[in-house]
Design an enzyme around this catalytic site. Structure first.
Site, PDB file in Angstrom:
ATOM      1  CB  THR A   6      -0.923   0.000   1.248  1.00 51.85           C
ATOM      2  OG1 THR A   6      -1.831  -1.086   1.091  1.00 51.85           O
ATOM      3  CG2 THR A   6      -1.695   1.286   1.394  1.00 51.85           C
ATOM      4  CG  ASP A  56      -0.922  -7.001  -2.426  1.00 51.23           C
ATOM      5  OD1 ASP A  56      -1.564  -5.947  -2.295  1.00 51.23           O
ATOM      6  OD2 ASP A  56      -1.008  -7.962  -1.633  1.00 51.23           O
ATOM      7  CB  SER A  57       2.975  -8.039   1.261  1.00 53.26           C
ATOM      8  OG  SER A  57       1.814  -8.071   2.019  1.00 53.26           O
ATOM      9  CB  SER A  58      -1.333 -11.218  -0.986  1.00 49.34           C
ATOM     10  OG  SER A  58      -1.901 -10.124  -0.373  1.00 49.34           O
ATOM     11  CB  THR A  95       0.656  -3.969   6.511  1.00 47.42           C
ATOM     12  OG1 THR A  95      -0.623  -3.978   5.877  1.00 47.42           O
ATOM     13  CG2 THR A  95       1.217  -2.566   6.562  1.00 47.42           C
ATOM     14  CG  ASP A  96      -2.373  -7.666   3.676  1.00 46.62           C
ATOM     15  OD1 ASP A  96      -2.749  -7.010   4.658  1.00 46.62           O
ATOM     16  OD2 ASP A  96      -2.963  -7.648   2.573  1.00 46.62           O
ATOM     17  CB  THR A 109       1.099 -10.788  15.226  1.00 46.42           C
ATOM     18  OG1 THR A 109       1.927 -11.748  15.840  1.00 46.42           O
ATOM     19  CG2 THR A 109      -0.105 -11.469  14.610  1.00 46.42           C
TER      20      THR A 109
END
Ligand code: ASP
Length: 274
Positions: free
Chosen positions: A11, A55-57, A87-88, A164
């Site tokens: 993001t 995207d971190s996914s 951040t994910d 986390t």
């Protein structure tokens, strides 16, 4: 002081298209224009972007190796490293890198933001600028104050392998449930020095462990879990390990079929090894 900024995406890197309103990853020039402060201070900041930004996914162990190699290849030329990340899965990457590095003597700080950099109320600038300050923080004896892999977000610095993601809405998106914050940034940055990993041997080189085995699964127990669900996970072909997410301090339903399935899975795994 010199800090290398590794830009992986997320993001923080997004900007809005003026015509369509859609968000898309910014090119480096556009990003830099949003954060002119990056190049105005005493710290020299150089940037390396992932091509393409992700995207971190979409990140996986290959990308962890990529990040670790950027740090290793530039280790002698920089005092600290900041990794901009979605951040994910940031906590996964921070944890992975913390175990990949042996004898790390310089700061590696992960950060990101909940709002894109160009948005008026964005938390991007604050997170990025403070992460850079932490990455460049050295004592007068020439030793890094936080020589470990950490995650900084909304004023708190956490150990990378203790963080986390807890919230997708608040700026305070992370927590460290099993270890206190290593530092807090308010008017000043206050370091909890007794909690920070002691520095390694600066005369020895940084070593990177880079072998990962992805033949693992997580089995999350829940009330009413069926034998079929457990079997589907445990019978995954070539599975080498399962992390059981249990209740409380390690409790599980007392069904005999559950214990038998686990015994069978252990037996199969051992026989595959021998
Ligand atoms: N989906 C984004 C990512 O993890 C969310 C974020 O950056 O906060 O890449």
């Amino acid at each position: 002081m010199k800090v290398l900024l590794l830009f992986t995406g997320g993001t923080i890197s997004m900007v809005r298209d003026a015509e369509t309103g859609a968000l898309h990853p910014a090119d480096m020039q556009t990003f830099k224009a949003f954060v002119p402060e990056l190049f105005a201070g005493d710290i020299q900041v150089d940037m390396i972007p992932f091509e393409p930004l992700l995207d971190s996914s979409d990140l996986n162990p290959d990308n962890w190796r990529q990040m670790a190699h950027v740090v290793q290849d530039n280790y002698d030329a920089y005092d600290g490293f900041v990794i901009l990340h979605g951040t994910d899965t940031m906590a996964y990457s921070a944890s992975a890198l913390s175990f990949m590095f042996d004898n790390l003597c310089k700061p590696v700080v992960f950060t990101g933001s909940q709002l894109p950099v160009g948005v008026l109320r964005s938390d991007a600038k604050e997170n990025l600028l403070t992460a850079i300050e932490i990455a460049a923080a050295y004592d007068t004896d020439g030793k890094a104050i936080v020589p470990e892999v950490t995650l900084f977000m909304d004023g708190e610095l956490y150990r990378g392998n203790r963080a986390t993601k807890r919230n997708a809405e608040h700026f305070s998106a992370f927590n460290s449930y099993n270890y206190p914050a290593l530092a807090r940034a308010g008017v000043h940055i206050t370091y909890n020095r007794q909690l920070i990993q002691p520095i390694g041997n600066t005369a020895r080189p940084l070593h990177v462990f880079e072998r990962f085995d992805t033949r693992v699964a997580i089995l999350k127990l829940f009330p009413g879990i069926t034998e079929e669900v457990v079997a589907a996970v445990l019978n995954t072909p070539n599975l080498r390990g399962v992390v059981l997410e249990t209740f409380g301090s390690g409790n599980a339903p007392s069904h005999e079929w559950l214990y038998q399935s686990l015994r069978d899975a252990c037996y199969l795994c051992h026989s595959a090894e021998n």
